[in-house]
Scaffold this motif. Structure first.
Motif, short mmCIF file in Angstrom:
data_model
loop_
_atom_site.label_atom_id
_atom_site.label_comp_id
_atom_site.label_asym_id
_atom_site.label_seq_id
_atom_site.Cartn_x
_atom_site.Cartn_y
_atom_site.Cartn_z
N GLU A 45 -27.37 21.82 12.65
CA GLU A 45 -27.13 22.01 11.53
C GLU A 45 -25.87 21.68 10.76
O GLU A 45 -25.19 20.37 11.37
N TRP A 46 -25.72 20.92 9.26
CA TRP A 46 -25.28 20.51 8.93
C TRP A 46 -25.17 20.10 7.38
O TRP A 46 -26.63 21.71 7.31
N THR A 47 -24.49 19.94 6.58
CA THR A 47 -24.22 20.88 5.00
C THR A 47 -24.23 20.00 3.88
O THR A 47 -23.87 19.25 4.46
N LYS A 48 -24.62 19.74 3.24
CA LYS A 48 -24.79 18.76 2.20
C LYS A 48 -23.97 19.01 1.08
O LYS A 48 -23.87 20.04 0.76
N GLU A 49 -23.01 18.17 0.78
CA GLU A 49 -22.13 18.24 -0.12
C GLU A 49 -21.68 18.60 -1.20
O GLU A 49 -21.31 19.51 -1.80
N THR A 50 -22.66 18.22 -1.42
CA THR A 50 -22.56 18.22 -3.35
C THR A 50 -22.75 19.16 -3.56
O THR A 50 -23.74 20.11 -3.10
N LEU A 51 -22.46 20.29 -4.45
CA LEU A 51 -22.92 20.83 -4.86
C LEU A 51 -24.20 20.96 -5.98
O LEU A 51 -24.34 20.29 -6.51
N ILE A 98 -21.59 29.72 -3.26
CA ILE A 98 -19.90 29.43 -3.52
C ILE A 98 -19.25 29.88 -4.45
O ILE A 98 -18.02 30.21 -4.46
N MET A 99 -20.19 29.76 -6.29
CA MET A 99 -19.19 30.51 -7.08
C MET A 99 -20.64 31.42 -8.00
O MET A 99 -22.42 30.62 -8.03
N ALA A 100 -19.93 32.68 -8.20
CA ALA A 100 -21.45 33.45 -8.97
C ALA A 100 -20.21 33.73 -9.90
O ALA A 100 -19.64 34.16 -9.99
N PRO A 101 -21.41 33.84 -11.17
CA PRO A 101 -21.11 34.31 -12.07
C PRO A 101 -20.89 35.86 -12.62
O PRO A 101 -21.26 36.22 -11.40
N GLU A 102 -20.63 36.14 -13.40
CA GLU A 102 -20.59 38.00 -13.77
C GLU A 102 -21.37 38.80 -13.76
O GLU A 102 -21.63 39.74 -13.86
N GLN A 103 -22.43 37.78 -14.71
CA GLN A 103 -23.52 38.52 -14.66
C GLN A 103 -24.95 37.35 -13.79
O GLN A 103 -24.46 35.96 -14.03
N ILE A 104 -25.77 37.39 -12.62
CA ILE A 104 -26.95 36.90 -12.45
C ILE A 104 -28.16 37.27 -12.45
O ILE A 104 -28.02 38.75 -12.85
N LEU A 105 -28.92 36.53 -12.37
CA LEU A 105 -30.14 36.42 -13.20
C LEU A 105 -31.18 36.30 -11.62
O LEU A 105 -31.46 35.20 -11.11
N VAL A 106 -31.69 37.94 -11.68
CA VAL A 106 -32.15 37.10 -9.97
C VAL A 106 -33.91 36.80 -10.42
O VAL A 106 -34.70 38.45 -11.00
#
Length: 204
Positions: A45-51, A98-106
């Motif tokens: 497993e590895w992670t792409k560090e770019t957001l 990593i970061m989620a806004p106050e309102q989320i569109l699903v």
């Protein structure tokens, strides 16, 4: 638009871009990869560090899966090459918010080229949706019935003063909630729930 029915997702995306408000709903995440090729002693497993960023939280219901499992599900990337073993066909990917806004569109994927996804979301509670260690609740939703996003019929559910309303063309009536396990739901807006202080301090 111009006498043609539009996909709700495409309409909302175009509307947000036109009025310059897409930034309010941006979700920031990192992409994780996992290779299960036999060259590895254990899955690598590895992670792409770019957001990365997306205006929508996208899920595709499958049998027996709850909302958390769908948000964190792994997708096979047939042509992706593992950066360690050099093989393709064994790499999967998922997104970690990593970061989620106050309102989320699903956005809930219901249609492919040849089929309609009618699966529900197991144990879904519209009053308590956990995302990124925060609690959200559903404040509105869109239901769709039809062979494709460009055909059929859409109607909306709106929560106002803790009462749910079904808005179907010119007919508006109160309902107890949105459909059980999100059956038929293609789009939702989530709102972060306020944090209640357990023992508020008085300065008086």
């Amino acid at each position: 638009i111009n006498g043609e029915q539009q996909c709700a997702y495409e309409f909302i995306e175009s509307l947000l871009e036109a009025i310059g408000l897409s930034y309010l709903f941006l979700i920031r995440f990192k992409r994780l990869y996992r290779c299960s090729h036999s060259d590895h002693e254990a899955p690598y497993e590895w992670t792409k560090e770019t957001l990365e960023r997306d205006t929508f939280l996208r899920i595709s219901p499958c049998p027996g899966a709850d909302f958390f499992e769908l948000v964190n599900s792994w997708e096979l990337l047939p042509d992706f090459v593992c950066d360690r073993c050099g093989h393709a066909g064994d790499v999967q990917s998922t997104r970690r918010i990593i970061m989620a806004p106050e309102q989320i569109l699903v956005l809930i994927s219901r249609h492919t080229m040849n089929s309609i996804n009618r699966f529900g979301v197991t144990d879904f509670d519209p009053d308590d949706v956990k995302i990124c260690n925060k609690s959200y609740r559903v404040v509105s939703a869109i239901e769709h019935h039809g062979a494709s996003y460009q055909s059929g019929h859409y109607w909306a559910y709106v929560r106002k003063d803790e009462q749910w309303w079904n808005c179907n063309d010119s007919t508006v009536e109160s309902v107890s909630s949105i459909p059980h396990e999100l059956k038929g739901i293609v789009f939702m807006i989530l709102e972060k729930k306020p944090v209640l202080m357990q023992n508020p301090v008085s300065f008086l």
